[in-house]
Design a protein around this motif. Structure first.
Motif, short mmCIF file in Angstrom:
data_model
loop_
_atom_site.label_atom_id
_atom_site.label_comp_id
_atom_site.label_asym_id
_atom_site.label_seq_id
_atom_site.Cartn_x
_atom_site.Cartn_y
_atom_site.Cartn_z
N TRP A 167 0.69 -1.30 -0.38
CA TRP A 167 -0.25 -0.14 0.09
C TRP A 167 0.97 1.19 -0.13
N ARG A 168 1.73 1.40 0.17
CA ARG A 168 2.78 2.23 0.84
C ARG A 168 3.44 2.91 -0.46
N ALA A 169 3.98 1.28 -1.25
CA ALA A 169 4.57 2.40 -2.56
C ALA A 169 3.50 2.35 -3.47
N ARG A 170 2.26 1.61 -3.80
CA ARG A 170 1.14 2.02 -4.55
C ARG A 170 0.78 3.78 -4.75
N ILE A 171 0.14 3.46 -3.26
CA ILE A 171 -0.26 5.09 -3.13
C ILE A 171 0.36 6.00 -3.44
N GLN A 172 2.23 6.24 -2.78
CA GLN A 172 2.80 7.27 -3.62
C GLN A 172 3.25 7.25 -5.27
N THR A 173 3.04 5.89 -5.64
CA THR A 173 2.94 6.32 -7.12
C THR A 173 1.73 6.95 -7.47
N LEU A 174 0.48 6.30 -6.89
CA LEU A 174 -0.38 7.31 -7.93
C LEU A 174 -0.45 8.36 -7.39
N LEU A 175 0.52 8.89 -6.11
CA LEU A 175 0.61 10.87 -6.20
C LEU A 175 1.15 11.16 -6.97
N ASP A 176 2.39 10.39 -8.02
CA ASP A 176 3.45 10.87 -8.88
C ASP A 176 2.87 10.66 -9.82
N ARG A 177 1.40 10.40 -9.98
CA ARG A 177 0.79 10.11 -11.09
C ARG A 177 -0.57 11.23 -11.06
N LEU A 178 -0.87 11.42 -10.42
CA LEU A 178 -2.01 12.32 -10.40
C LEU A 178 -1.56 13.89 -10.27
N GLU A 179 0.59 14.31 -10.12
CA GLU A 179 0.68 15.74 -10.56
C GLU A 179 0.45 16.12 -9.78
N THR A 180 -0.71 16.81 -9.75
CA THR A 180 -1.03 17.94 -8.21
C THR A 180 -1.87 16.54 -7.50
N PRO A 181 -1.12 17.99 -6.08
CA PRO A 181 -1.10 17.19 -4.61
C PRO A 181 -2.85 17.06 -4.56
N SER A 211 -2.99 4.86 10.88
CA SER A 211 -3.32 6.64 10.92
C SER A 211 -1.72 7.16 10.98
N ALA A 212 -0.95 6.10 11.05
CA ALA A 212 0.18 6.55 10.88
C ALA A 212 0.63 6.44 9.71
N MET A 213 0.61 5.58 8.75
CA MET A 213 0.19 5.63 6.72
C MET A 213 0.27 6.83 6.18
N VAL A 214 -1.34 7.05 7.13
CA VAL A 214 -1.65 8.09 5.95
C VAL A 214 -0.84 9.29 6.37
N GLU A 215 -1.16 9.44 7.56
CA GLU A 215 -0.28 10.52 8.32
C GLU A 215 1.43 10.48 8.00
N ALA A 216 2.21 10.05 7.07
CA ALA A 216 2.90 9.66 6.27
C ALA A 216 3.52 10.82 5.47
N LEU A 217 1.88 10.39 4.80
CA LEU A 217 1.65 10.82 3.58
C LEU A 217 1.89 12.73 3.16
N ARG A 218 1.60 12.90 4.31
CA ARG A 218 1.52 14.78 4.96
C ARG A 218 2.02 15.98 3.66
N PRO A 219 3.13 15.77 3.42
CA PRO A 219 4.37 16.19 2.45
C PRO A 219 3.87 16.33 0.94
N ARG A 220 2.67 15.11 1.16
CA ARG A 220 2.80 14.83 -0.38
C ARG A 220 1.50 15.05 -1.30
N VAL A 221 0.63 15.46 -0.21
CA VAL A 221 -0.80 15.60 -0.32
C VAL A 221 -0.97 17.35 -0.06
N ARG A 222 -2.48 17.89 -0.37
CA ARG A 222 -2.10 19.43 -0.08
C ARG A 222 -2.62 19.54 1.52
N ASP A 223 -3.92 18.11 1.94
CA ASP A 223 -3.93 18.37 3.53
C ASP A 223 -4.48 17.06 3.79
N ILE A 224 -4.83 16.47 3.99
CA ILE A 224 -5.59 15.59 4.90
C ILE A 224 -7.33 16.02 5.77
#
Length: 275
Positions: A167-181, A211-224
């Motif tokens: 999940w961690r690897a796949r969500i990072q790939t999806l965020l990369d492909r979305l381009e916009t946070p 919740s820790a897995m979600v929080e680790a994505l904060r630098p990559r997203v607009r907000d949570i």
């Protein structure tokens, strides 16, 4: 079984966009005007509710909503669909629901590329880990995980760790492909239900995403945007809609009140975000 005809559930008017093979909540929206894209699974689709939260957010903000929620979808469904990624890149804003770790292909098993809750086959690694298990009668990821968990909880920890790693690897790939946070939407169960599930196989989604897995994505997203929602049993929601109980019951989903809660939180986040 098509998504828009789930037993005797209400008709959802499922639709497609462009060359995508995924079915989304209807009615189909025009792509000529600006829109906010809502990407997610069954909760975003709005199973068992007349007005899902993307439509409620549109009503609250006046900004068009494109509901790209897909029944039982995991991250794989969107990663493998270039049309949907293109629609997200063209959106003014994107809301991305945190989806299950179970409904993805991984080192232990393969799922259907679009209907991600469908278990296709085990890998040789899983067969070696669970040599006593007959996989031939298993059709869904939830059933698979129930069987593995009941067979051996100690060995099941290896499965859990693999799903979380994938999940961690796949969500990072999806965020990369979305381009916009995107705005990340995290739906959590009330504390008593989370505590009850801690000793066994969790009953609430997103499965195995902490919740820790979600929080680790904060630098990559607009907000949570985290919303605590008390899910209702599907058979109860069906009864409210005047339909008989499902053949495969037991699942829980946000009801109308839950969707209103989600919509209020998202409308506030979207309205306060710079365009």
């Amino acid at each position: 079984m098509k998504h828009e005809h789930l037993g005797q559930e209400p008709y959802y008017g499922a639709c497609v966009y462009g060359q995508s093979k995924l079915l989304f909540r209807g009615p189909r929206r025009s792509l000529k005007a600006s829109y906010t894209a809502f990407v997610g699974s069954t909760e975003t689709f709005g199973r068992m509710v007349e007005t899902p939260f993307p439509a409620l957010v549109e009503q609250a903000t006046g900004h068009r909503a494109l509901n790209l929620g897909c029944m039982n979808a995991g991250i794989d469904a969107f990663l493998h669909d270039p049309q949907i990624l293109t629609l997200c890149r063209a959106a003014d804003q994107v809301v991305l629901q945190v989806m299950d770790a179970a409904n993805m292909s991984n080192r232990f098993y393969r799922v259907h590329p679009r209907r991600n809750d469908r278990f296709l086959r085990p890998s040789s690694v899983l067969e070696a880990l669970y040599p006593e298990t007959d996989f031939s009668e298993i059709c869904f990821t939830w059933h698979l995980l129930e069987v593995l968990h009941a067979t051996c909880r100690t060995r099941f920890e290896a499965v859990r760790e693999e799903l979380q790693c994938a999940w961690r690897a796949r969500i990072q790939t999806l965020l990369d492909r979305l381009e916009t946070p995107p705005h990340l939407l995290s739906l959590t169960a009330p504390a008593p239900e989370r505590a009850e599930a801690a000793s066994g196989l969790p009953k609430q989604r997103p499965l195995f995403v902490t919740s820790a897995m979600v929080e680790a994505l904060r630098p990559r997203v607009r907000d949570i945007v985290t919303v605590e929602v008390a899910p209702e049993p599907v058979d109860h929601l069906l009864a409210l809609a005047g339909a008989p109980p499902p053949r495969l019951g037991g699942a829980s989903l946000p009801g109308p009140t839950g969707h209103e809660q989600i919509a209020r939180a998202l409308a506030l986040a979207l309205e306060s975000a710079p365009r």
